[in-house]
Design an enzyme around this catalytic site. Structure first.
Site, PDB file in Angstrom:
ATOM      1  N   SER A  45       0.796  -1.238   0.000  1.00 52.68           N
ATOM      2  CA  SER A  45       0.000   0.000   0.000  1.00 52.68           C
ATOM      3  C   SER A  45       0.822   1.278   0.000  1.00 52.68           C
ATOM      4  CB  SER A  45      -0.947   0.007   1.208  1.00 52.68           C
ATOM      5  OG  SER A  45      -0.207  -0.055   2.419  1.00 52.68           O
ATOM      6  N   THR A  67      -2.529  -6.247  -1.145  1.00 54.22           N
ATOM      7  CA  THR A  67      -3.322  -5.556  -0.134  1.00 54.22           C
ATOM      8  C   THR A  67      -4.786  -5.551  -0.547  1.00 54.22           C
ATOM      9  OG1 THR A  67      -3.024  -3.408  -1.210  1.00 54.22           O
ATOM     10  CG2 THR A  67      -1.421  -4.020   0.475  1.00 54.22           C
ATOM     11  N   ASP A 147     -22.877   1.338   6.215  1.00 56.65           N
ATOM     12  CA  ASP A 147     -22.210   1.291   4.914  1.00 56.65           C
ATOM     13  C   ASP A 147     -23.184   1.729   3.823  1.00 56.65           C
ATOM     14  OD1 ASP A 147     -20.893   0.544   2.497  1.00 56.65           O
ATOM     15  OD2 ASP A 147     -19.650  -0.855   3.638  1.00 56.65           O
ATOM     16  N   ARG A 208      -7.813   3.756   6.827  1.00 57.03           N
ATOM     17  CA  ARG A 208      -6.960   4.767   6.198  1.00 57.03           C
ATOM     18  C   ARG A 208      -6.914   6.000   7.097  1.00 57.03           C
ATOM     19  NH1 ARG A 208      -5.217   1.160   3.728  1.00 57.03           N
ATOM     20  NH2 ARG A 208      -5.038   0.889   1.452  1.00 57.03           N
ATOM     21  N   ASP A 232      -4.293   2.944  14.269  1.00 58.20           N
ATOM     22  CA  ASP A 232      -3.298   2.166  13.539  1.00 58.20           C
ATOM     23  C   ASP A 232      -2.866   2.888  12.272  1.00 58.20           C
ATOM     24  OD1 ASP A 232      -1.768  -0.292  12.907  1.00 58.20           O
ATOM     25  OD2 ASP A 232      -3.206  -0.458  11.253  1.00 58.20           O
ATOM     26  N   GLU A 237       1.257   9.373   6.372  1.00 53.46           N
ATOM     27  CA  GLU A 237       2.241   8.337   6.691  1.00 53.46           C
ATOM     28  C   GLU A 237       3.373   8.372   5.657  1.00 53.46           C
ATOM     29  OE1 GLU A 237       0.252   4.554   6.748  1.00 53.46           O
ATOM     30  OE2 GLU A 237      -1.174   5.164   8.278  1.00 53.46           O
ATOM     31  N   HIS A 254       0.296   1.269  11.201  1.00 57.09           N
ATOM     32  CA  HIS A 254      -0.382   0.659  10.048  1.00 57.09           C
ATOM     33  C   HIS A 254      -0.033  -0.828   9.933  1.00 57.09           C
ATOM     34  CE1 HIS A 254      -2.160   1.800   5.854  1.00 57.09           C
ATOM     35  NE2 HIS A 254      -2.558   0.592   6.224  1.00 57.09           N
ATOM     36  N   GLY A 257      -3.309  -5.206   9.822  1.00 60.12           N
ATOM     37  CA  GLY A 257      -3.445  -6.350   8.927  1.00 60.12           C
ATOM     38  C   GLY A 257      -2.161  -7.112   8.698  1.00 60.12           C
ATOM     39  N   TYR A 258      -1.183  -6.942   9.595  1.00 59.98           N
ATOM     40  CA  TYR A 258       0.168  -7.452   9.355  1.00 59.98           C
ATOM     41  C   TYR A 258       0.448  -8.814   9.969  1.00 59.98           C
ATOM     42  CZ  TYR A 258       3.416  -4.492   6.760  1.00 59.98           C
ATOM     43  OH  TYR A 258       4.123  -3.879   5.759  1.00 59.98           O
TER      44      TYR A 258
END
EC number: 1.1.1.290
Length: 379
Positions: A45, A67, A147, A208, A232, A237, A254, A257-258
């Site tokens: 990303s 990603t 949403d 984001r 996060d 960034e 960030h 999701g790691y």
């Protein structure tokens, strides 16, 4: 064939070396000169793939991002040049869900509340938001989904309105970065919206950084008018607003999701997409390379309780580790990216098998271990 791969794509060489020559690069600093002879470009990303980056490359055939998000890819430009593209939708959704769960369990302990008594509004009900919903409802937490794009598309799930989001005890953000249009998410939480929140609430951003106006957040934080914050992701960034850090309960660079599992899943999805593009048979999968988790099973000899669940989650992933590492490294040169590059191994809850010596002990009126993500076995 020359295949350029971000150095942070795990097992990139293992998956793609059969296709051609592998060249790795730093995703944050890659230049047009570096990738001018790439046939295949695989990024994460932090790399903006657009006309500028590909201006010197006349032969590129395929671009992939390992990603979920694609806002760093100029899809219109790729289409104009007839460059094939693939992303990895849903690859790290489980990891993000477990990040949110870990963070909320930490806050529940430190602030002395029961998570099951709170209402969570999940903003964004795509792959990641849905994973967060499953994880939290597996714990018995009442969750609402917000949403508008999915609601407008005819999604049959029940959705709440934005005023209900702002009245929820916990708000967790999981939307893509959308700069314009009827469903714009850029600064969705601007000063006007942030002013409607209270210190009694919790605000989590694991999507984001630009979804929250960080300067407005800092202004209100200095006035002690913000919710408890779990951030996060950040605006600008890796050059984040460091003045925000003292006001953030849990801060990370960030990495929601790691998990190793999620990142390798993203690599595997790109491998499958490139194999299809090249009309090759996809014969590899992540199990060919992944090592067994360091903690893979544990025996449970007592009834399942919320306190035991918290211990089990944090046995696999405790977000406080990453918060402490981030605060210790953020002021170092390239500290934000260095922590991402050298991120300690983190596995997902499914890698831990829970062996209940008494099958009745796994029964709970509110907790569904399988739904949360654990692998459950009985002796």
């Amino acid at each position: 064939m020359k295949i350029y791969i971000d150095e942070n794509v795990p097992y990139g060489k293992d998956f793609f070396e059969s296709f051609g020559e592998i060249i790795t690069f730093s995703g944050r600093n890659v230049t047009p000169e570096q990738v001018k002879d790439a046939d295949i470009l695989l990024v994460r990303s932090i790399t903006k793939v657009d006309q500028t980056l590909l201006s010197l490359n006349e032969n590129i055939k395929f671009v992939g991002t390992a990603t979920i998000g694609t806002d760093h890819i100029d899809l219109d430009y790729l289409t104009k040049r007839n460059i094939a593209f693939s992303s990895a939708p849903g690859c790290n959704k489980i990891s993000v869900g477990e990040y949110v769960l870990s963070a909320l369990l930490v806050l529940a302990e430190s602030k002395q509340f029961e998570l099951i008594n709170k209402t969570v509004a999940i903003v964004g009900a795509g792959n990641t938001g849905s994973a967060v919903y499953q994880c939290l409802t597996g714990l018995g937490v009442r969750c609402k989904l917000y949403d508008p794009p999915l609601q407008a598309s005819g999604d049959s799930r029940e959705f709440c309105n934005f005023s209900e989001v702002l009245q929820s005890d916990i708000i967790s953000l999981h939307v893509p970065k959308t700069m314009k249009g009827p469903f714009k998410t850029f600064h969705l939480f601007d000063e006007t919206v942030l002013q409607q929140l209270s210190p009694q609430q919790i605000l989590v951003n694991a999507c984001r950084g630009e979804v929250i106006d960080n300067q407005a957040l800092l202004k209100l934080a200095r006035e002690h008018k913000t919710p408890t914050l779990v951030l996060d992701v950040w605006e600008n960034e890796p050059n984040i607003e460091k003045a925000l850090l003292p006001f953030v309960a849990l801060a990370t660079p960030h990495i929601a999701g790691y998990s190793l599992d999620g990142r390798v899943r993203g690599t595997e999805m790109l491998y499958q997409a490139l194999s299809k593009h090249l009309k090759n048979e996809a014969i590899l999968n992540s199990t060919d390379f992944m090592v067994k988790a360091k903690i893979s099973q544990t025996d449970i000899q007592s009834p399942l309780t919320s306190e035991l669940l918290k211990s089990l989650v944090h046995l696999i992933y405790d977000v406080r580790r990453d918060d402490a590492l981030f605060r210790s490294k953020v002021n170092q040169i390239n500290g934000f990216d260095q922590m991402r590059k050298n991120y300690p191994e983190r596995r997902e809850l499914s890698t831990l098998s829970l062996n209940f010596t008494d099958p009745t002990h796994q029964n709970s009126q509110t907790i569904n271990l399988n739904k949360i993500g654990f692998t459950v076995k009985n002796k």
